[in-house]
Every structure is written in C-alpha cells, then in structure tokens.
Design an enzyme around this catalytic site. Structure first.
Site, short mmCIF file in Angstrom:
data_model
loop_
_atom_site.label_atom_id
_atom_site.label_comp_id
_atom_site.label_asym_id
_atom_site.label_seq_id
_atom_site.Cartn_x
_atom_site.Cartn_y
_atom_site.Cartn_z
N ARG A 1 150.59 46.94 23.84
CA ARG A 1 149.34 47.42 24.43
C ARG A 1 148.92 48.74 23.78
NH1 ARG A 1 145.09 45.35 27.25
NH2 ARG A 1 144.55 46.49 29.13
N THR A 16 139.10 38.98 23.45
CA THR A 16 140.45 38.47 23.72
C THR A 16 140.63 37.03 23.22
OG1 THR A 16 140.57 39.88 25.68
CG2 THR A 16 142.23 38.18 25.52
N GLU A 74 139.52 44.13 23.55
CA GLU A 74 138.83 44.36 24.82
C GLU A 74 137.43 43.76 24.78
OE1 GLU A 74 138.21 44.64 28.44
OE2 GLU A 74 136.71 45.90 27.47
N GLU A 117 139.98 49.55 24.34
CA GLU A 117 140.90 49.18 25.43
C GLU A 117 141.00 50.24 26.53
OE1 GLU A 117 142.07 45.84 26.47
OE2 GLU A 117 142.26 46.01 24.31
N ASP A 168 139.81 49.80 30.05
CA ASP A 168 140.55 49.03 31.07
C ASP A 168 141.22 49.96 32.09
OD1 ASP A 168 139.85 46.52 30.24
OD2 ASP A 168 141.81 45.94 29.49
N GLY A 219 139.30 36.14 28.99
CA GLY A 219 138.37 36.03 30.13
C GLY A 219 138.36 37.21 31.08
N GLY A 220 138.80 38.39 30.64
CA GLY A 220 138.79 39.55 31.53
C GLY A 220 139.71 39.31 32.71
N1 GLY Z 1 141.13 43.82 27.89
C1 GLY Z 1 141.52 42.65 28.50
C2 GLY Z 1 142.79 42.74 29.25
O1 GLY Z 1 143.66 43.43 28.79
O2 GLY Z 1 142.95 42.15 30.29
#
Ligand code: GLY
Length: 590
Positions: free
Chosen positions: A125, A412, A432, A449, A452, A497-498
């Site tokens: 990440r 994604t 992202e 990112e 988030d 898909g978020g």
């Molecule tokens: N940016 C999408 C996720 O990490 O869920």
C-alpha cells in the site's frame, strides 16, 4: 496456514458524503476490441460472451486486459510461477490499462504457497509522506476539501508500493529472470499498443482533468485531441523506466534519478504535495497474516488492515452464516439479508478500521464467530434495519474513535492466478481514482491514494481512526481473496469498484458457494449493493426488478451502473475462470 481466524450511529454526515460520491462513476461500461490478438484470446472472448467459464487443467490467469493476460499466460506456459506471471501482468497493465494501476500505485497480494501449504499476504500500500499532517485535505478553517480539489495534483500522492511488492514477491517465489518478465511490456511500449475502447472512453470523459498536467495531456491527448479506440500509442518513457528496472532492479525506482523526478513532479505540481526522497528511500513492503472468516465449511481469507476488505467481506458472510440464502439473488428477502449484513459490516469498518500499525484495530474481535452471530441476529426481522451502528467487538485497547468519511472512487484492477505448481495469487492493484493524481512520470501515472484517508481528522473532538498521519497507509476496500476448504484453495476472487468491491466480492463468493454458480456465472450476476442504507441496483439488469420489493421493506433504492471487474477462478478437478462482462478482461488457461 498463517492466518488469524477469525454505539455510535453511522454518522449522518459521513453517509451523506459517501452517497454524494456515488454520483460519480469513475469507470463506466465498455468491452471489446481485442478480437485480432490470437486464437486463444478469441476463444476466451467467445467463452465470456457465451457466459461460460474457460476451463484448464494446469494453470490459469484472469485479469483486466487481454494483452496483460497473454503476458501472464506466456510466463505460466513456460513453467513460471504465479509470482512471475503477476509481474508480467502488472507491468503490462501499467501500459494498456494505465488509468487503473501501475508502477505509481499500490497493491495487496494474498498468496497461497503450494510447497508449504501456507497462506500469507503482502501489503504494498502507498504511505503518507513523513511531512503529511492530519490536516492534509482540509482548508484553512479545517473543513474538508472537495474531492477532486484534493485528488488532482501532488497533494494526494503517496509513496508507491507496487514496484517494491513485485520485486519482493518475485524474490520470494519467482523462478524466472526478472528482466525477462518485463520484456513483453517493454516491447509493446516501444512498438505501440492499440488504445482499447474502454481506455478511449475514459480519456474522453476525463479530458479536463488530464489537461491539468502538460505531460499527462500530451500522452493521452496528443495535440489536444483525446486518443480514440484503435489509435496506436507508443510509450517510450515507460519502456525506458522498465529498462531501468530490468537492469538495476526496483532500487532504481526508490532512489536515484527516477525517484528525484517523482519527488520534483509531486512538489512542483500546482496542488503541491510533500512527498520526499526520504519517503521513497524508506518504503517497505509488509508481510501480514491473512484474515479469515469461516463460512459454510470454508475459510474465506484476505487482506487485513490497512485494507478493510477481508474484515468487511468476512463479517458480511459471517453474519449470514445462520441464514438460508438458497432462494437466490432474485429473492428480495435474500437481498435484505445480504444488504443489511453489509450495512452492519460497513458501520464497524467506518468506526474501527485503519492502518493497524497506527491504531489498534480489533480484528480478532470483529471476526469472532460469537460476535458475528450476535450481529447476525439483528437480521432476524423482515424489513430493512431502521438504524445501523457499529458494534462492540472484543478489544484490548480503548477504541474511542469517531466515524470516518473517506470517499473512494477508484480505478483499480484485480488479477487472479493459479500456476502449474499449485501456487495461487490474488492481487488487487490500484492508483485510486481513474488516472490517479493525473501526474505522469517515466510513462506511468502517480496515485492519488492518500484521498482514501478520511479528510476529516476529528469529529466532535474525537479523532477518526483513518485520519492522515505521517508514514501511515490509507484504509482500503480492496479485497483480494482466496477461499480455502479442508486446507486447500478452492476459489480465487477480487474486483475493483471502490468500497463496493466488498459487496461485489462477497456476492461472487455467495454465488459460488450458496448458489452453485461457476465463476463466469458468478461474475455475470447482476449487482445489488448496500453499504450505508441506500440500496444500489445495477441499471439494465434484473436487479432493477428488486426495487419495488426492497422499497416496500423500507429501503431507499438507486438504480445506477455498478462497474465491477470480478476476476474469478474455481479450483477443483479442473481450473475454471470467469472474467467480468462489464470490463475488457479474459481468462486464459491450459
Ligand atoms: N483505492 C481503492 C481502495 O484501496 O480500496
């Protein structure tokens, strides 16, 4: 198996922010345009169009673009491992699906190692720069910035983790030469690839934001005109970057000229960020135990914090364990049960889940069967839950967190691989938002990112677990999943898909376990997703027919595109793969 076995009301303003975010569809529907690549690709496209899975005995790869799937398939056919194939797939996706993932982003991998029988996960990440503060996404009066004011430019860029993840997993589990895995993408970048219908559609829809950076605009809109499907695009800077990584390894990404250019781009952007060379130099991939939930004789295993994926998918399934879902996806009671289980999981997620290296996350308590049974008992009525709040899982630290409100509108991509040795890789990878921060370096896009994180740092004086902190990783919804039965992998799953990734992945697993679907049927299922109360129903599908029944149970409903990208493999006597009909992906196997 290395695995952990597993109020407050949902704040109205947090739910409202999420629902406002629903108005934007980052990546719409598109398919096709790959018919001339090879007979195998044609057969895979035909299988997908016919709604039948691709079958194989030895190995299989499913990903979002036929060029990338083919690159992975060539590696697997030549005796490479799933780790080798993952590298080839990812670097090709960075070229042909640049809006979704790449070297400038981050990823999570769930890995089943056939030799040891162990399941583990790798956290690649992005991290917040050391100079970032909880107020990174607030204006001078402490109010959250508007989403795209935060996204576009340098402010949202976290230290990329994907290059380090690829290198680490290749070092641990790869058998093929690193440089050879990068070669197909280098070749296609120099030769030029045909812009796909999907990429062209997304460029056209994002032209204004792409135009905010000269380099990005010149790449996606040469001479000011958006690329269209079928245009051949050469990406020499990307080929040069991959050449560098092929020769010197990914150390050349995290220090040296490329690292300096990344930092200069982020700090020099109009909406400047604070990423530094030190942030790049100290980046590390983290191996973490898988988080697993018991479900109908299976262990559903995935990525723990900083992802909320395995917890929320596992909680949803765990709460449903005591209910009969056999009436199927068109039954309104089944939808009530799944929808309200998801809402309860999202309430816990909003309050408790963040980077566990920074805040104590009660993972064990949240996955504990007795806790899930207690939460599941709330589903025993026959109408929508009027109120949903976070539960009180067992914990060993004070957990006085306020509810967060991160907005996730990601691009994604998900990659599922089984190799001929029995190793399994489930990797979800992202920059992202579609086209990330819109900043481009070395032929790839930099992520956004950091958006988030929760833009708010506190609520009523109480800190939010997922607030920005230096060196912290933003909470994710990515849900790469390997389902185990009797100690062996049986399903590989995941989607973009978020935060709806959680619902898409949970439905695919229910589809395969409860409804006996094959992976292509599971990917084809119409979506109905409920995270915060409103029931999203997939436009143009039979999910729309659920609207009346759900409304009579008390749900607000919203019909919209729900563009999952499920890439699924069922492992049994043979391998069967399914690719989401909403995107351009395919399954290939032998
Ligand atoms: N940016 C999408 C996720 O990490 O869920």
């Amino acid at each position: 198996m290395r695995a952990i076995l597993m109020g407050l009301l949902l704040a109205a303003s947090g739910a409202a922010a999420q629902q406002a975010a629903d108005a934007v569809e980052p990546e719409g529907l598109s398919t096709g345009g790959f018919e001339s690549l090879s007979p195998e690709v044609n057969a895979a496209l035909a299988a997908k169009a016919a709604g039948v899975p691709v079958e194989a005995n030895d190995w299989m790869v499913v990903a979002a673009n036929p060029h990338a799937v083919r690159a992975g398939a060539d590696v697997l056919a030549a005796g490479g491992t799933a780790a080798d194939a993952m590298v080839a797939v990812q670097v090709m996706l960075g070229l042909v699906e640049p809006q979704s993932s790449g070297l400038g982003g981050g990823a999570f991998l769930v890995w089943y190692d056939a030799a040891s029988g162990e399941l583990t996960t790798f956290d690649g990440r992005e991290t917040a720069p050391l100079a970032a503060t909880p107020r990174l996404f607030q204006d001078e009066s402490g109010e959250p910035l508007r989403f795209f004011d935060a996204v576009v430019g340098g402010r949202s860029v976290g230290t990329p983790g994907t290059p380090a993840l690829l290198a680490e997993v290749h070092r641990r589990y790869g058998t093929q030469a690193w440089a050879g895995l990068l070669a197909p993408a280098i070749g296609l970048a120099r030769e030029g690839f045909e812009v796909s219908p999907r990429l062209a559609q997304l460029i056209a829809g994002d032209a204004e934001r792409l135009a905010t950076s000269d380099i990005t605009a010149a790449y996606f809109m040469p001479e000011g005109v958006p690329l269209v499907a079928g245009d051949v695009r050469v990406n020499v800077p990307y080929a040069n970057t991959l050449d560098l990584l092929a020769e010197e390894g990914v150390g050349a990404f995290y220090a040296g000229d490329l690292a300096r250019t990344i930092v200069a781009t982020v700090q020099g952007a109009e909406n400047a960020g604070v990423l530094s060379e030190v942030d790049l130099a100290i980046y590390r991939v983290k191996e973490r135990p898988a988080v697993c939930a018991a479900y109908r004789g299976h262990d559903v295993c995935g990525m723990g914090p900083p992802s909320s994926g395995a917890i929320a998918v596992g909680q949803t399934l765990g709460m449903l364990e005591g209910y009969d879902l056999s009436a199927g996806p068109d039954d309104v009671t089944v939808r009530r049960l799944i929808g309200d289980a998801s809402r309860l999981a999202f309430a816990d997620r909003g309050q408790y889940v963040a980077d566990s290296d920074f805040v104590p996350v009660p993972v064990f308590g949240m996955m504990e069967p007795a806790y899930l049974a207690q939460r599941g008992a709330l589903l025993g009525g026959d109408v929508a839950l009027a109120e949903v709040s976070a539960g009180e899982p067992e914990f060993d630290h004070a957990l006085n967190w306020a509810d967060g409100e991160a907005i996730e509108l990601p691009s994604t991509s998900h990659i599922s691989i089984v190799d001929s040795f029995g190793n399994v890789a489930a990797m979800t990878t992202t920059i992202e938002n579609g086209f990330g921060s819109r900043l481009m370096v070395g032929g790839f896009l930099l992520n956004n990112e950091l958006t988030d994180f929760s833009f708010r740092s506190h609520r009523g004086g109480v800190p939010i677990a997922n607030r920005v902190e230096p060196g912290k990783r933003p909470r994710s919804s990515m849900s790469p999943t390997i389902v185990m039965k009797d100690g062996a992998p049986v399903i590989v799953a995941g989607s973009p898909g978020g935060s709806r990734i959680i619902g898409y992945t949970a439905q695919a697993i229910i589809g395969m376990i409860d409804w006996g679907l094959d992976p292509q049927q599971a990917a084809n299922l119409p979506h109905a997703v409920n995270r915060f109360g409103t029931y999203d129903l997939e436009a143009g599908t039979r999910a729309e027919a659920l609207g009346e029944g759900l409304a009579s149970m008390g749900y607000e409903t919203n019909t919209r595109a729900l563009t999952s990208g499920l890439h699924l493999i069922a492992i049994g006597d043979s391998l069967r793969g399914g690719a989401d009909p909403r995107r351009e992906g395919i399954a290939l196997g032998e």
